[in-house]
Design an enzyme around this catalytic site. Structure first.
Site, PDB file in Angstrom:
ATOM      1  N   ASP A   1      19.193   8.371 -44.935  1.00 22.03           N
ATOM      2  CA  ASP A   1      19.634   7.057 -44.475  1.00 22.03           C
ATOM      3  C   ASP A   1      18.776   6.611 -43.290  1.00 22.03           C
ATOM      4  OD1 ASP A   1      21.575   7.628 -46.277  1.00 22.03           O
ATOM      5  OD2 ASP A   1      23.273   7.403 -44.904  1.00 22.03           O
TER       6      ASP A   1
ATOM      7  N   HIS B   1      20.974  14.567 -43.488  1.00 19.32           N
ATOM      8  CA  HIS B   1      21.757  14.450 -42.254  1.00 19.32           C
ATOM      9  C   HIS B   1      23.191  14.870 -42.539  1.00 19.32           C
ATOM     10  CE1 HIS B   1      22.593  10.658 -44.244  1.00 19.32           C
ATOM     11  NE2 HIS B   1      23.445  10.266 -43.323  1.00 19.32           N
TER      12      HIS B   1
ATOM     13  N   HIS C   1      18.649   6.623 -37.619  1.00 19.65           N
ATOM     14  CA  HIS C   1      20.034   6.627 -38.086  1.00 19.65           C
ATOM     15  C   HIS C   1      20.886   7.089 -36.903  1.00 19.65           C
ATOM     16  CE1 HIS C   1      22.706   6.257 -41.454  1.00 19.65           C
ATOM     17  NE2 HIS C   1      23.164   7.497 -41.374  1.00 19.65           N
TER      18      HIS C   1
ATOM     19  N   ASP D   1      29.251  11.811 -46.418  1.00 17.92           N
ATOM     20  CA  ASP D   1      28.884  11.405 -47.780  1.00 17.92           C
ATOM     21  C   ASP D   1      27.609  12.093 -48.265  1.00 17.92           C
ATOM     22  OD1 ASP D   1      27.707   9.768 -45.766  1.00 17.92           O
ATOM     23  OD2 ASP D   1      27.204   8.213 -47.226  1.00 17.92           O
ATOM     24  N   HIS D   2      27.013  12.910 -47.411  1.00 21.58           N
ATOM     25  CA  HIS D   2      25.799  13.643 -47.803  1.00 21.58           C
ATOM     26  C   HIS D   2      26.013  15.157 -47.840  1.00 21.58           C
ATOM     27  CE1 HIS D   2      22.988  10.120 -47.564  1.00 21.58           C
ATOM     28  NE2 HIS D   2      24.073   9.652 -46.966  1.00 21.58           N
TER      29      HIS D   2
ATOM     30  N   HIS E   1      21.510   4.652 -52.914  1.00 28.33           N
ATOM     31  CA  HIS E   1      22.417   4.544 -51.761  1.00 28.33           C
ATOM     32  C   HIS E   1      22.899   3.097 -51.575  1.00 28.33           C
ATOM     33  CE1 HIS E   1      23.787   5.084 -47.529  1.00 28.33           C
ATOM     34  NE2 HIS E   1      23.943   6.331 -47.876  1.00 28.33           N
TER      35      HIS E   1
HETATM   36 ZN    ZN Z   1      24.461   8.373 -43.001  1.00 30.09          ZN
END
Ligand code: ZN
Length: 304
Positions: A211, A63, A140, A67-68, A269
């Site tokens: 996530d 996604h 999410h 942070d990804h 995570h």
């Molecule tokens: Zn996320």
């Protein structure tokens, strides 16, 4: 194959955990590496590991939360500065193309290698001679996917000794027989490759989640998986808070593994609130539900 965790933290880097990125080293299969997510600082983590940017063939983005993905532009431009010319493919939700192309063009960057960007939807992402990868939608606040990676079964070894004993000489024919094909010899004899192959080796199945709060897709995504990688952002007592932000607790990750019939669970995570000394307690929460759980730390390696 092996999984090497380059970053195992949620949201923001901490001194002990960088933000998310997981490398899947394919080794014997085709000597290439796949990345799952690419948080900020991933290329720095790579320099401290055995992962080489030139070996990265595909990057799967779960996604578009920062942070990804914030490590992508730096990783791509450094790969170019190193003169790598091998094609790379990025798979990710709608918007990934715009993110990559915008950051590269605004910063006046160029690439020395062909970059393919594939915006995915739920369903089969690709299916080649070694692997089938399928994306499942997760729960999410933004569009987010988990990936099921199924290695095709590997054909058994060819029994060369028995072939020789039956008067079949090595050569081009062996290649055909190795693939299980039926071959007609010069003398008119028909030889079935399958009759000379040992038992096939079962391919490995992995389920790598992005996530998510507990999601109905989990049972299919991770059904019978040899390894399931799932987020465990917060501890069991903070489940409500985790779910409110589209995340799972330790116990919920373990429940998902149990319900899906996965063989092994790796949790990752983790919130930056947790320090190394909290690991044992968090892991114990998972193991109470799903005993075969391990926790990923930065640079952890799990052989498959
Ligand atoms: Zn996320």
């Amino acid at each position: 194959m092996e999984l090497l965790f380059l970053g195992t933290g949620a949201g923001t880097p901490s001194r002990q955990r960088n933000v998310t990125s997981i490398a899947l080293n394919l080794h014997g299969v085709r000597s290439r590496c796949w990345l799952f997510d690419c948080g900020e600082g991933t290329q720095h983590q790579m320099m401290r590991s055995s992962v080489k940017s030139g070996k990265i063939e595909k990057i799967f983005i779960t996604h578009l939360h920062g942070d990804h993905i914030f490590g992508l532009p730096g990783l791509l431009t450094s790969r170019s500065m190193n003169g790598i010319s091998d094609t790379m493919t990025i798979y990710g939700p709608k918007g990934i193309r715009s993110f990559v192309e915008t950051t590269l063009s605004l910063s006046g960057s160029w690439l020395t290698f062909p970059l393919e960007i594939v915006e995915i939807e739920a369903g089969e992402v690709f299916n080649d001679e070694h692997f089938r990868v399928t994306a499942y939608p997760l729960t999410h606040p933004v569009e987010c996917y988990g990936f099921r990676i199924e290695e095709h079964d590997k054909p058994g070894a060819l029994d060369a000794e028995r072939l020789l004993a039956d008067g079949i000489k090595p050569g081009a024919l062996f290649q055909q027989l190795k693939l299980g094909k039926t071959v007609t010899m010069e003398d008119g004899r028909v030889v079935e490759g399958k009759a000379y192959l040992g038992p096939a080796t079962k391919g490995v199945t992995l389920a790598i989640f992005g996530d998510t709060s507990p999601t109905p897709a989990a049972s299919e995504l991770a059904a019978g998986a040899d390894v399931m990688v799932h987020e465990a952002t917060l501890e069991a007592a903070m489940e409500e808070k985790a779910n409110g932000r589209g995340h799972s607790s330790t116990v919920q990750a373990a429940m998902a593994a149990k319900q899906a019939g996965a063989k092994r669970l790796i949790v990752t995570h983790l919130s930056s609130r947790y320090l190394r000394e909290d690991s044992e307690r968090l892991l114990a929460e998972c193991r109470e539900i799903f005993p075969n759980t391990e926790m990923a730390h930065d640079f952890s390696v799990f052989r498959l």
